[in-house]
Design a protein around this motif. Structure first.
Motif, PDB file in Angstrom:
ATOM      1  N   LEU A 106      -0.092   8.840  -6.966  1.00  0.00           N
ATOM      2  CA  LEU A 106      -0.168   9.062  -5.513  1.00  0.00           C
ATOM      3  C   LEU A 106      -0.582   7.785  -4.788  1.00  0.00           C
ATOM      4  O   LEU A 106       0.001   7.433  -3.754  1.00  0.00           O
ATOM      5  N   THR A 107      -1.584   7.101  -5.320  1.00  0.00           N
ATOM      6  CA  THR A 107      -2.055   5.868  -4.690  1.00  0.00           C
ATOM      7  C   THR A 107      -0.949   4.815  -4.680  1.00  0.00           C
ATOM      8  O   THR A 107      -0.680   4.192  -3.646  1.00  0.00           O
ATOM      9  N   GLN A 108      -0.295   4.623  -5.820  1.00  0.00           N
ATOM     10  CA  GLN A 108       0.773   3.629  -5.894  1.00  0.00           C
ATOM     11  C   GLN A 108       1.912   3.981  -4.934  1.00  0.00           C
ATOM     12  O   GLN A 108       2.427   3.100  -4.236  1.00  0.00           O
ATOM     13  N   LEU A 109       2.279   5.245  -4.896  1.00  0.00           N
ATOM     14  CA  LEU A 109       3.357   5.685  -4.015  1.00  0.00           C
ATOM     15  C   LEU A 109       3.010   5.419  -2.551  1.00  0.00           C
ATOM     16  O   LEU A 109       3.803   4.843  -1.806  1.00  0.00           O
ATOM     17  N   VAL A 110       1.816   5.797  -2.148  1.00  0.00           N
ATOM     18  CA  VAL A 110       1.386   5.587  -0.760  1.00  0.00           C
ATOM     19  C   VAL A 110       1.319   4.104  -0.432  1.00  0.00           C
ATOM     20  O   VAL A 110       1.757   3.673   0.641  1.00  0.00           O
ATOM     21  N   LEU A 111       0.807   3.297  -1.348  1.00  0.00           N
ATOM     22  CA  LEU A 111       0.732   1.853  -1.116  1.00  0.00           C
ATOM     23  C   LEU A 111       2.121   1.256  -0.912  1.00  0.00           C
ATOM     24  O   LEU A 111       2.346   0.488   0.029  1.00  0.00           O
ATOM     25  N   ILE A 112       3.045   1.599  -1.787  1.00  0.00           N
ATOM     26  CA  ILE A 112       4.388   1.023  -1.687  1.00  0.00           C
ATOM     27  C   ILE A 112       5.080   1.497  -0.411  1.00  0.00           C
ATOM     28  O   ILE A 112       5.718   0.702   0.289  1.00  0.00           O
TER      29      ILE A 112
ATOM     30  N   LEU B 206      -8.788  11.617  -2.347  1.00  0.00           N
ATOM     31  CA  LEU B 206      -9.279  11.934  -0.998  1.00  0.00           C
ATOM     32  C   LEU B 206      -9.345  10.710  -0.086  1.00  0.00           C
ATOM     33  O   LEU B 206      -9.359  10.855   1.143  1.00  0.00           O
ATOM     34  N   LEU B 207      -9.354   9.526  -0.658  1.00  0.00           N
ATOM     35  CA  LEU B 207      -9.365   8.295   0.143  1.00  0.00           C
ATOM     36  C   LEU B 207      -8.012   8.008   0.798  1.00  0.00           C
ATOM     37  O   LEU B 207      -7.940   7.288   1.795  1.00  0.00           O
ATOM     38  N   LEU B 208      -6.949   8.556   0.247  1.00  0.00           N
ATOM     39  CA  LEU B 208      -5.606   8.238   0.737  1.00  0.00           C
ATOM     40  C   LEU B 208      -5.388   8.557   2.215  1.00  0.00           C
ATOM     41  O   LEU B 208      -4.811   7.729   2.932  1.00  0.00           O
ATOM     42  N   PRO B 209      -5.825   9.711   2.730  1.00  0.00           N
ATOM     43  CA  PRO B 209      -5.649   9.944   4.177  1.00  0.00           C
ATOM     44  C   PRO B 209      -6.388   8.909   5.038  1.00  0.00           C
ATOM     45  O   PRO B 209      -5.893   8.521   6.098  1.00  0.00           O
ATOM     46  N   PHE B 210      -7.550   8.458   4.582  1.00  0.00           N
ATOM     47  CA  PHE B 210      -8.290   7.438   5.328  1.00  0.00           C
ATOM     48  C   PHE B 210      -7.526   6.113   5.309  1.00  0.00           C
ATOM     49  O   PHE B 210      -7.446   5.422   6.324  1.00  0.00           O
ATOM     50  N   TYR B 211      -6.979   5.773   4.153  1.00  0.00           N
ATOM     51  CA  TYR B 211      -6.146   4.576   4.052  1.00  0.00           C
ATOM     52  C   TYR B 211      -4.972   4.669   5.032  1.00  0.00           C
ATOM     53  O   TYR B 211      -4.705   3.727   5.779  1.00  0.00           O
TER      54      TYR B 211
ATOM     55  N   VAL C 168      -3.723  -5.113  -7.183  1.00  0.00           N
ATOM     56  CA  VAL C 168      -4.092  -6.477  -6.784  1.00  0.00           C
ATOM     57  C   VAL C 168      -3.133  -7.006  -5.718  1.00  0.00           C
ATOM     58  O   VAL C 168      -3.550  -7.566  -4.708  1.00  0.00           O
ATOM     59  N   GLY C 169      -1.838  -6.795  -5.943  1.00  0.00           N
ATOM     60  CA  GLY C 169      -0.853  -7.262  -4.969  1.00  0.00           C
ATOM     61  C   GLY C 169      -1.046  -6.635  -3.602  1.00  0.00           C
ATOM     62  O   GLY C 169      -1.019  -7.322  -2.574  1.00  0.00           O
ATOM     63  N   MET C 170      -1.247  -5.339  -3.582  1.00  0.00           N
ATOM     64  CA  MET C 170      -1.411  -4.639  -2.302  1.00  0.00           C
ATOM     65  C   MET C 170      -2.719  -5.020  -1.616  1.00  0.00           C
ATOM     66  O   MET C 170      -2.760  -5.178  -0.393  1.00  0.00           O
ATOM     67  N   ILE C 171      -3.763  -5.169  -2.388  1.00  0.00           N
ATOM     68  CA  ILE C 171      -5.048  -5.575  -1.798  1.00  0.00           C
ATOM     69  C   ILE C 171      -4.909  -6.965  -1.173  1.00  0.00           C
ATOM     70  O   ILE C 171      -5.387  -7.198  -0.055  1.00  0.00           O
ATOM     71  N   LEU C 172      -4.243  -7.869  -1.871  1.00  0.00           N
ATOM     72  CA  LEU C 172      -4.018  -9.208  -1.309  1.00  0.00           C
ATOM     73  C   LEU C 172      -3.251  -9.127   0.012  1.00  0.00           C
ATOM     74  O   LEU C 172      -3.608  -9.782   0.995  1.00  0.00           O
TER      75      LEU C 172
END
Length: 183
Positions: free
Chosen positions: A79-85, A24-29, A139-143
């Motif tokens: 889902l999180t990894q896909l959205v981040l990339i 549910l956090l993904l749309p906010f991201y 970690v990479g994406m957060i950085l």
């Protein structure tokens, strides 16, 4: 107990609720990324990473491992990894190669998992190299989100490390499935 009441009971466990929160956090991201509010987007992903760690820890520590959680947690991860990339690829076109690698790896995992189910063999949960790849991506994406002005050379190093961890995970899972399916 029937399947519906099992599902309702399983969804109420803390680990499964944490997995749902992560999804549910993904749309906010995505919203904060669209506004280029990178610190807020990074904070959401940091929180998401913490919930990812906690759901597994709590499930194992307090014996709250459920069949629903075995499906929900990986869905949240992927889902999180896909959205981040994808969101990083909009900013830096060369990252589409990382996305392609991620999609190929996950498609392989899906197909190998289906073949294994058909042959009635089962991989015993996520392996360390899959968890490592997930952690490296987080970690990479957060950085990158929390340091939006990081020099491009460092961005390339971060994505090289992410790429390496994805390749390592892909190869080691392929070998594991090969061994599993030969039995």
């Amino acid at each position: 107990m029937n399947g519906a009441s099992d599902w309702r009971k399983e969804i109420r466990t803390i680990p499964n609720l944490l997995s749902i929160i992560r999804i549910l956090l993904l749309p906010f991201y995505l919203y904060f990324m669209s506004k280029q509010a990178f610190y807020l987007a990074g904070s959401i992903i940091l929180f998401s990473g913490v919930t990812d760690f906690l759901d597994g820890f709590i499930a194992r520590r307090f014996n709250q491992i459920t069949e629903l959680g075995k499906v929900l947690d990986p869905i949240g991860d992927k889902l999180t990894q896909l959205v981040l990339i994808i969101t990083m690829a909009w900013e830096r076109p060369y990252i589409w190669l990382v996305l392609a690698l991620f999609i190929v790896k996950e498609a392989f995992m899906l197909i190998a998992g289906i073949v294994a189910l058909h042959k009635q063999v089962k991989l015993d949960g996520a392996k360390w190299y899959g968890k490592w790849a997930t952690a490296v991506i987080y970690v990479g994406m957060i950085l990158l989100l929390l340091l939006p002005t990081i020099p491009e050379g460092w961005v390339m190093v971060i994505f090289a490390i992410i790429t390496y961890s994805l390749i390592q995970s892909f190869v080691l899972y392929a070998l594991e499935y090969r061994k599993l399916l030969k039995r």
